[in-house]
Each structure stands twice: as structure tokens, then as C-alpha cells.
Design a protein around this motif. Structure first.
Motif, PDB file in Angstrom:
ATOM      1  N   VAL A  59       0.825  -1.216   0.000  1.00 35.86           N
ATOM      2  CA  VAL A  59       0.000   0.000   0.000  1.00 35.86           C
ATOM      3  C   VAL A  59       0.858   1.264   0.000  1.00 35.86           C
ATOM      4  O   VAL A  59       0.510   2.268  -0.627  1.00 35.86           O
ATOM      5  N   GLU A  60       1.983   1.207   0.705  1.00 35.21           N
ATOM      6  CA  GLU A  60       2.819   2.408   0.809  1.00 35.21           C
ATOM      7  C   GLU A  60       3.521   2.763  -0.501  1.00 35.21           C
ATOM      8  O   GLU A  60       3.830   3.933  -0.734  1.00 35.21           O
ATOM      9  N   ALA A  61       3.732   1.768  -1.373  1.00 34.85           N
ATOM     10  CA  ALA A  61       4.459   2.030  -2.619  1.00 34.85           C
ATOM     11  C   ALA A  61       3.803   3.127  -3.462  1.00 34.85           C
ATOM     12  O   ALA A  61       4.477   4.103  -3.834  1.00 34.85           O
ATOM     13  N   PRO A  62       2.498   3.029  -3.803  1.00 40.40           N
ATOM     14  CA  PRO A  62       1.905   4.110  -4.606  1.00 40.40           C
ATOM     15  C   PRO A  62       1.748   5.414  -3.839  1.00 40.40           C
ATOM     16  O   PRO A  62       1.745   6.496  -4.447  1.00 40.40           O
ATOM     17  N   VAL A  63       1.630   5.340  -2.507  1.00 41.37           N
ATOM     18  CA  VAL A  63       1.535   6.571  -1.708  1.00 41.37           C
ATOM     19  C   VAL A  63       2.862   7.321  -1.760  1.00 41.37           C
ATOM     20  O   VAL A  63       2.904   8.528  -2.019  1.00 41.37           O
ATOM     21  N   LYS A  64       3.958   6.596  -1.522  1.00 41.36           N
ATOM     22  CA  LYS A  64       5.285   7.233  -1.547  1.00 41.36           C
ATOM     23  C   LYS A  64       5.642   7.745  -2.934  1.00 41.36           C
ATOM     24  O   LYS A  64       6.392   8.725  -3.066  1.00 41.36           O
ATOM     25  N   GLY A 103       3.628   9.165  -4.868  1.00 41.70           N
ATOM     26  CA  GLY A 103       2.791  10.320  -5.172  1.00 41.70           C
ATOM     27  C   GLY A 103       1.660  10.020  -6.134  1.00 41.70           C
ATOM     28  O   GLY A 103       1.045  10.938  -6.684  1.00 41.70           O
ATOM     29  N   ARG A 104       1.357   8.742  -6.338  1.00 45.03           N
ATOM     30  CA  ARG A 104       0.288   8.373  -7.275  1.00 45.03           C
ATOM     31  C   ARG A 104      -1.079   8.340  -6.598  1.00 45.03           C
ATOM     32  O   ARG A 104      -2.106   8.298  -7.253  1.00 45.03           O
ATOM     33  N   VAL A 105      -1.098   8.303  -5.289  1.00 43.04           N
ATOM     34  CA  VAL A 105      -2.342   8.325  -4.533  1.00 43.04           C
ATOM     35  C   VAL A 105      -2.095   9.131  -3.263  1.00 43.04           C
ATOM     36  O   VAL A 105      -1.017   9.062  -2.667  1.00 43.04           O
ATOM     37  N   ALA A 106      -3.088   9.944  -2.875  1.00 44.47           N
ATOM     38  CA  ALA A 106      -2.906  10.802  -1.698  1.00 44.47           C
ATOM     39  C   ALA A 106      -2.869   9.986  -0.420  1.00 44.47           C
ATOM     40  O   ALA A 106      -1.971  10.131   0.405  1.00 44.47           O
ATOM     41  N   GLY A 107      -3.871   9.143  -0.248  1.00 46.90           N
ATOM     42  CA  GLY A 107      -3.958   8.359   0.975  1.00 46.90           C
ATOM     43  C   GLY A 107      -4.792   7.115   0.768  1.00 46.90           C
ATOM     44  O   GLY A 107      -5.440   6.941  -0.267  1.00 46.90           O
ATOM     45  N   ALA A 108      -4.789   6.245   1.764  1.00 46.56           N
ATOM     46  CA  ALA A 108      -5.522   4.989   1.674  1.00 46.56           C
ATOM     47  C   ALA A 108      -5.856   4.492   3.065  1.00 46.56           C
ATOM     48  O   ALA A 108      -5.163   4.804   4.041  1.00 46.56           O
ATOM     49  N   SER A 109      -6.922   3.725   3.150  1.00 44.24           N
ATOM     50  CA  SER A 109      -7.249   2.973   4.360  1.00 44.24           C
ATOM     51  C   SER A 109      -7.437   1.523   3.953  1.00 44.24           C
ATOM     52  O   SER A 109      -8.079   1.244   2.940  1.00 44.24           O
ATOM     53  N   VAL A 110      -6.862   0.622   4.739  1.00 48.00           N
ATOM     54  CA  VAL A 110      -6.905  -0.805   4.412  1.00 48.00           C
ATOM     55  C   VAL A 110      -7.265  -1.596   5.662  1.00 48.00           C
ATOM     56  O   VAL A 110      -6.750  -1.322   6.756  1.00 48.00           O
ATOM     57  N   ALA A 111      -8.153  -2.554   5.489  1.00 51.95           N
ATOM     58  CA  ALA A 111      -8.474  -3.499   6.560  1.00 51.95           C
ATOM     59  C   ALA A 111      -8.378  -4.907   6.000  1.00 51.95           C
ATOM     60  O   ALA A 111      -8.914  -5.183   4.917  1.00 51.95           O
ATOM     61  N   VAL A 112      -7.695  -5.787   6.709  1.00 51.12           N
ATOM     62  CA  VAL A 112      -7.563  -7.186   6.325  1.00 51.12           C
ATOM     63  C   VAL A 112      -7.860  -8.027   7.559  1.00 51.12           C
ATOM     64  O   VAL A 112      -7.133  -7.955   8.560  1.00 51.12           O
ATOM     65  N   VAL A 113      -8.943  -8.803   7.495  1.00 50.92           N
ATOM     66  CA  VAL A 113      -9.370  -9.615   8.636  1.00 50.92           C
ATOM     67  C   VAL A 113      -9.630 -11.033   8.152  1.00 50.92           C
ATOM     68  O   VAL A 113     -10.426 -11.252   7.236  1.00 50.92           O
ATOM     69  N   LYS A 114      -8.965 -11.995   8.785  1.00 56.07           N
ATOM     70  CA  LYS A 114      -9.129 -13.404   8.442  1.00 56.07           C
ATOM     71  C   LYS A 114      -9.697 -14.131   9.653  1.00 56.07           C
ATOM     72  O   LYS A 114      -9.046 -14.216  10.691  1.00 56.07           O
ATOM     73  N   GLY A 115     -10.930 -14.627   9.495  1.00 57.96           N
ATOM     74  CA  GLY A 115     -11.598 -15.225  10.641  1.00 57.96           C
ATOM     75  C   GLY A 115     -11.795 -14.176  11.713  1.00 57.96           C
ATOM     76  O   GLY A 115     -12.353 -13.108  11.467  1.00 57.96           O
ATOM     77  N   ASN A 116     -11.296 -14.439  12.905  1.00 58.10           N
ATOM     78  CA  ASN A 116     -11.380 -13.475  14.002  1.00 58.10           C
ATOM     79  C   ASN A 116     -10.090 -12.691  14.190  1.00 58.10           C
ATOM     80  O   ASN A 116      -9.969 -11.926  15.151  1.00 58.10           O
ATOM     81  N   GLY A 142      -4.523   3.500   8.381  1.00 62.13           N
ATOM     82  CA  GLY A 142      -4.513   4.484   7.319  1.00 62.13           C
ATOM     83  C   GLY A 142      -3.105   4.728   6.824  1.00 62.13           C
ATOM     84  O   GLY A 142      -2.121   4.547   7.559  1.00 62.13           O
ATOM     85  N   TYR A 143      -2.990   5.128   5.560  1.00 62.49           N
ATOM     86  CA  TYR A 143      -1.693   5.409   4.934  1.00 62.49           C
ATOM     87  C   TYR A 143      -1.779   6.775   4.251  1.00 62.49           C
ATOM     88  O   TYR A 143      -2.844   7.193   3.778  1.00 62.49           O
ATOM     89  N   GLY A 144      -0.662   7.446   4.150  1.00 65.59           N
ATOM     90  CA  GLY A 144      -0.639   8.701   3.411  1.00 65.59           C
ATOM     91  C   GLY A 144      -1.453   9.784   4.094  1.00 65.59           C
ATOM     92  O   GLY A 144      -1.496   9.877   5.328  1.00 65.59           O
ATOM     93  N   PHE A 145      -2.143  10.586   3.271  1.00 65.11           N
ATOM     94  CA  PHE A 145      -2.784  11.781   3.789  1.00 65.11           C
ATOM     95  C   PHE A 145      -4.277  11.850   3.445  1.00 65.11           C
ATOM     96  O   PHE A 145      -4.687  11.562   2.325  1.00 65.11           O
ATOM     97  N   VAL A 191      -2.500  16.412   6.589  1.00 60.95           N
ATOM     98  CA  VAL A 191      -3.217  15.660   7.623  1.00 60.95           C
ATOM     99  C   VAL A 191      -3.094  14.171   7.327  1.00 60.95           C
ATOM    100  O   VAL A 191      -3.588  13.693   6.297  1.00 60.95           O
ATOM    101  N   PRO A 192      -2.437  13.407   8.204  1.00 65.50           N
ATOM    102  CA  PRO A 192      -2.328  11.962   7.977  1.00 65.50           C
ATOM    103  C   PRO A 192      -3.708  11.294   7.988  1.00 65.50           C
ATOM    104  O   PRO A 192      -4.641  11.788   8.631  1.00 65.50           O
ATOM    105  N   THR A 193      -3.808  10.181   7.316  1.00 69.24           N
ATOM    106  CA  THR A 193      -5.073   9.456   7.256  1.00 69.24           C
ATOM    107  C   THR A 193      -5.360   8.812   8.614  1.00 69.24           C
ATOM    108  O   THR A 193      -4.575   7.970   9.082  1.00 69.24           O
ATOM    109  N   PRO A 194      -6.460   9.188   9.280  1.00 65.96           N
ATOM    110  CA  PRO A 194      -6.770   8.610  10.593  1.00 65.96           C
ATOM    111  C   PRO A 194      -7.300   7.177  10.453  1.00 65.96           C
ATOM    112  O   PRO A 194      -7.777   6.792   9.376  1.00 65.96           O
ATOM    113  N   PRO A 195      -7.214   6.382  11.533  1.00 66.22           N
ATOM    114  CA  PRO A 195      -7.667   4.981  11.456  1.00 66.22           C
ATOM    115  C   PRO A 195      -9.134   4.840  11.049  1.00 66.22           C
ATOM    116  O   PRO A 195      -9.497   3.891  10.364  1.00 66.22           O
TER     117      PRO A 195
END
Length: 468
Positions: free
Chosen positions: A44-49, A51-64, A71-74, A81-85
Motif C-alpha cells: 500500500v505504501e508504494a503508490p503513496v510514496k 505520489g500516485r495516490v494521496a492516501g488509503a485505508s486498508v483493513a484485512v481480517v481473516k476469521g477473528n 490508514g496510509y498517506g494523507f 493531515v495523515p489518514t486517521p484509522p
């Protein structure tokens, strides 16, 4: 006495060894999860660093187990402003599965049937001799003209007008095809479903979704989007213009409505996936309806249910949907065989695909999926040529060529469309990424192909070789 003490010592030793063993297992598992999380961060950090994307939020949940939720980027580039959780995003067409679930809840309550014709609730809609059911609105097989593809909508969407004026804009247009004959992704159908929800429930669409879905699931950071209201932790959106990030284009959420006007966060979308796919929201028969492939009139099975795509991801069964709206791109994937939820939200509409990021994340979590393709034995030139038919908002034309021992696919209607190499899966079926190309024969010769993207199923006729 000595034997008793010896037995006690042995018992304590076994207990300590057992505890040490399970502690070691826990440490190894934690280390493994941490390693996966590091891989996801890198993806996720590769495109943020870059400059191809401003920011991102990612969630990955397997079972419990929550592997990543961050959050990543801005969220705001101008103020750093950093991306809040708990950042919220406009999720575009992921909205459609909420609209579909709302319709299914109303069906469970006996207030409508999926087999009802839409004119039962919208009697003034000009059907032009056609008959469209609610089920066909839900699975994009209605044939109704899509409003987002109309040139007139570009100017119309900037205006403040009553909603019925948008219906007038597309309702008088000829149908793209007879209902049930093909499948073309259709925002008009979901706009109409929003109107039906309001008429049947007696409540505004936003209120019904809030009470019957968001509140029931516990989605405290989700709401109907607004171009004016202020919401805490809402990420600012950006578009990409010649590889430079710019402020997003204007969106009036009167018009995207039940097709694409919901806002949410990654934790909320994980909660949604968990509730939807565990039977906490819909009855089993409703869930089966929603997640079963739709059928065309000729019995052809398409890879779309009701508001959700059923296309495999890298050969793995996935229940998913993407979203695209000015300033935002989104992807929500559920892998039922692995009880894995991956949500990727970007506050940039540009060259970075959240689907591709989610695909890489799935490989990081589950390992590389097995390649189910096989070598093709025979003459590949029998498949080559140009194939033309109906597409979303314009004709669809693809060119099938040969390169070495493989055939290639190019969508000639899309400017600068990439040349894709097709893999063979048997029975005249080829594919690339999530797209399937099924060739059909007449008298032993290829006469047409079925192009299934997971969001549409188009039937394209082979053109005579003397035509260009």
C-alpha cells in the motif's frame, strides 16, 4: 513417597513443556501475522510514496484475526493531515450491495417480490413494450439506458433539480436490449431501486439504510454522503490529471443516490461483510438470492448476483464490489472459502487500482493461487478477428489476435487499451485477470464471443474478415 514426588515432578515438567510449546506456537503465529502485515504495508505504501495516490485505508481480517487495519498517506494534502484509522470515504458503487440488501429486507417483510414488475411501484415509467422485474434491476439485466453514460448527464449533474427530472432524462431513451437478453452495468436501475425502497418503506432512502442496515450492523462511521455536510474524519478526495493530483471534481449526491452515494470506513465495511456473510442480516434464502449468479433468458449464467460481483480473483472464489466516484476509488472483497475480508479505500481517482492492491494483499495472506489454466492444443487462428456488440454507453469491439502460442485480447473501443494475453481454461474459454472470454461456435466455426467482466456480460458477434 519418592514415587509420589517423582510423579509430581513429571507432571509439572509435562505442564511446563506443554505451556512452552503453545507459547512457541503463539509466537510463531504472531511472527507470521507480523510478517504478512509488513508485506501489506509495503504493497500500500508504494503508490503513496510515489505520489500516485494521496492516501488509503486498508483493513484485512481473516476469521477473528485482524491482520491490518490502518490508514496510509494523507487525508488532506494541503494541510498534511495523515489518514486517521477511522477515515471515511465515498465508496461509490459499493453502495449497490446496501441497496440490494434493503430490497431483500423489504421482500422478507412481504412488501414486495423480486418477481414484481417495476411498474407496480413506478407505474408512470415508459416501458416501451418491455417488462422489467425488480430482480432484473438488481442484476443489471433490465436493458434500461444508463444515465451516467449519457453525454447530457455531464452538464445535468451540476444542476439542482428534482429527482424526477433525471428519470425523465433516461426513461425516454430506447432500451439497450430486451430485458434478460444481456447484462450491462446500469446505474439507472439502482436509482430506480432507491425510489422503490422509498415508496414501499415510506421513508427516505438514507433513513431506511441508516436504520435497517447501518444501525443493525453497528456501522457508526457510515452515512449518506453530502457535498455540503461536515463529517469528522472524512478524507478529502483527489483526481489525477496528467499524473498530477488535483482537487476532485464536483459531485452532487442527489444523482448518485442508491447507485453510489454512501460513505463508510474500512472497519465499518469489515463489520458489514461479517454480518452479511454470516447470516446476521438476511435470511438464508435471501442471502442465496443475493449471492447466486444471475441467469440470462437463454440460461447463460453471469458472474453477478444482486449488487455484488461473483468473479473469481486469481482463481479464488470472491464475493466483491468496486466503487469509483470523483476523488475516490474503493474495493471490498470477501473470500468465503478462507473467511477473509479485504477492504481498500483510496482518496484518489487515478492510475492506482484498489482491486490490484487487494489482489496483491490476498496473495500475501493466502499465498499464490494455483494456476488453473492449461496449454491450448490446436490452431489458435480459428479464434482471431474482430467481435462487435453492445457495450456500456457505446458499442463494444474487441480484437482477438495471436502472439506465439497464445491469443491476445484488445478492447479497441477504449483509448490506449492494453494488449492482454489470454490463458486457456478449456471448452473454448479463455481469460485474463477477472475477465472471461467464452467463444461460441456455429457449424463448428467461431461465430461470437461472450465477454464477462464480472460486472457485465456482453455478446459480441464476429465480423466478416473483409470488414475492418
Amino acid at each position: 513417597m519418592r514415587q509420589y514426588k517423582k510423579a509430581q515432578i513429571m507432571k509439572q515438567t509435562r505442564l511446563l513443556l506443554g505451556t512452552a510449546f503453545w507459547l512457541l506456537v503463539a509466537i510463531i503465529q504472531a511472527s507470521g501475522q507480523e510478517s504478512i502485515a509488513v508485506k501489506i504495508d509495503a504493497i500500500v505504501e508504494a503508490p503513496v510514496k510515489a505520489g500516485r495516490v494521496a492516501g488509503a485505508s486498508v483493513a484485512v481480517v481473516k476469521g477473528n484475526e485482524t491482520i491490518v487495519t490502518k490508514g496510509y498517506g494523507f487525508a488532506d494534502l494541503e494541510l498534511d493531515v495523515p489518514t486517521p484509522p477511522q477515515a471515511t470515504y465515498e465508496i461509490g458503487s459499493i453502495t449497490k450491495q446496501f441497496t440490494a440488501a434493503a430490497i431483500l429486507l423489504l421482500a422478507e417483510q412481504g412488501k414486495l417480490s423480486l418477481a414484481d414488475e417495476m411498474t407496480k411501484f413506478l407505474p408512470d415509467y415508459p416501458m416501451q413494450g418491455n417488462h422489467v422485474t425488480i430482480r432484473q434491476l438488481l442484476n443489471h439485466t433490465s436493458g434500461i439506458k444508463g444515465y451516467t453514460e449519457l453525454p447530457e448527464f455531464r452538464d445535468f449533474q451540476m444542476l439542482k433539480r428534482p429527482r424526477e427530472e433525471l428519470v425523465k432524462l433516461f426513461s425516454g431513451r430506447p432500451f439497450d436490449f430486451k430485458p434478460g437478453e444481456e447484462q450491462i452495468y446500469n446505474n439507472s436501475a439502482f436509482f430506480l431501486l432507491g425510489l422503490i425502497i422509498e415508496k414501499v418503506s415510506g421513508k427516505p432512502y438514507a433513513e431506511f439504510i441508516q436504520e435497517q442496515l447501518f444501525d443493525r450492523v453497528g456501522m457508526k462511521d457510515s452515512y449518506y454522503c453530502s457535498e455540503r455536510a461536515i463529517h469528522k474524519n472524512h478524507a478529502h478526495g483527489y483526481d489525477s490529471n496528467q499524473n498530477v493530483l488535483v482537487l476532485k471534481g464536483y459531485v452532487d449526491h442527489t444523482w448518485l443516490y442508491a447507485a453510489g452515494s454512501l460513505c463508510s470506513s474500512t472497519p465499518d465495511l469489515v463489520a458489514w461483510n461479517k454480518a452479511l456473510h454470516s447470516g446476521k442480516l438476511l435470511k438464508p434464502e435471501s442471502y442465496r438470492e443475493m449471492t447466486s449468479p444471475a441467469l440470462l433468458n437463454d440460461g447463460t449464467m453471469v458472474r453477478y448476483g444482486m449488487g455484488i460481483s461473483l468473479a473469481d480473483t486469481n482463481g479464488r472464489h470472491t464475493i466483491s464490489h468496486a466503487g469509483a466516484i470523483n476523488g475516490f476509488l474503493s474495493e471490498s472483497d470477501y473470500y468465503p472459502n478462507d473467511d477473509l475480508v479485504i477492504v481498500v479505500l483510496l482518496n484518489t481517482r487515478g492510475p492506482v487500482s484498489p482491486k490490484e492492491l487487494a489482489r496483491e494483499i490476498a496473495d500475501a495472506v493466502l499465498g499464490k493461487a494455483p494456476d488453473r489454466s492449461r496449454p491450448f492444443v490446436g490452431d489458435l487462428t480459428q479464434f482471431t478477428g474482430d467481435f462487435t456488440g453492445k457495450g456500456r454507453g457505446r458499442p463494444a469491439t474487441v480484437h482477438i489476435g495471436v502472439s506465439g502460442d497464445q491469443i491476445t485480447f484488445t478492447n479497441t473501443e477504449i483509448p490506449r487499451a492494453p494488449l492482454e494475453t489470454l490463458k486457456y481454461f478449456g471448452n473454448d474459454t479463455f481469460g485474463f485477470k477477472d475477465t472471461i472470454v467464452i467463444f461460441q461456435r456455429e457449424n463448428g466455426k467461431i461465430s461470437k464471443l461472450h465477454l464477462d467482466t464480472g460486472y457485465g456480460h456482453n455478446i459480441l458477434l464476429r465480423q466478416p474478415t473483409n470488414e475492418k
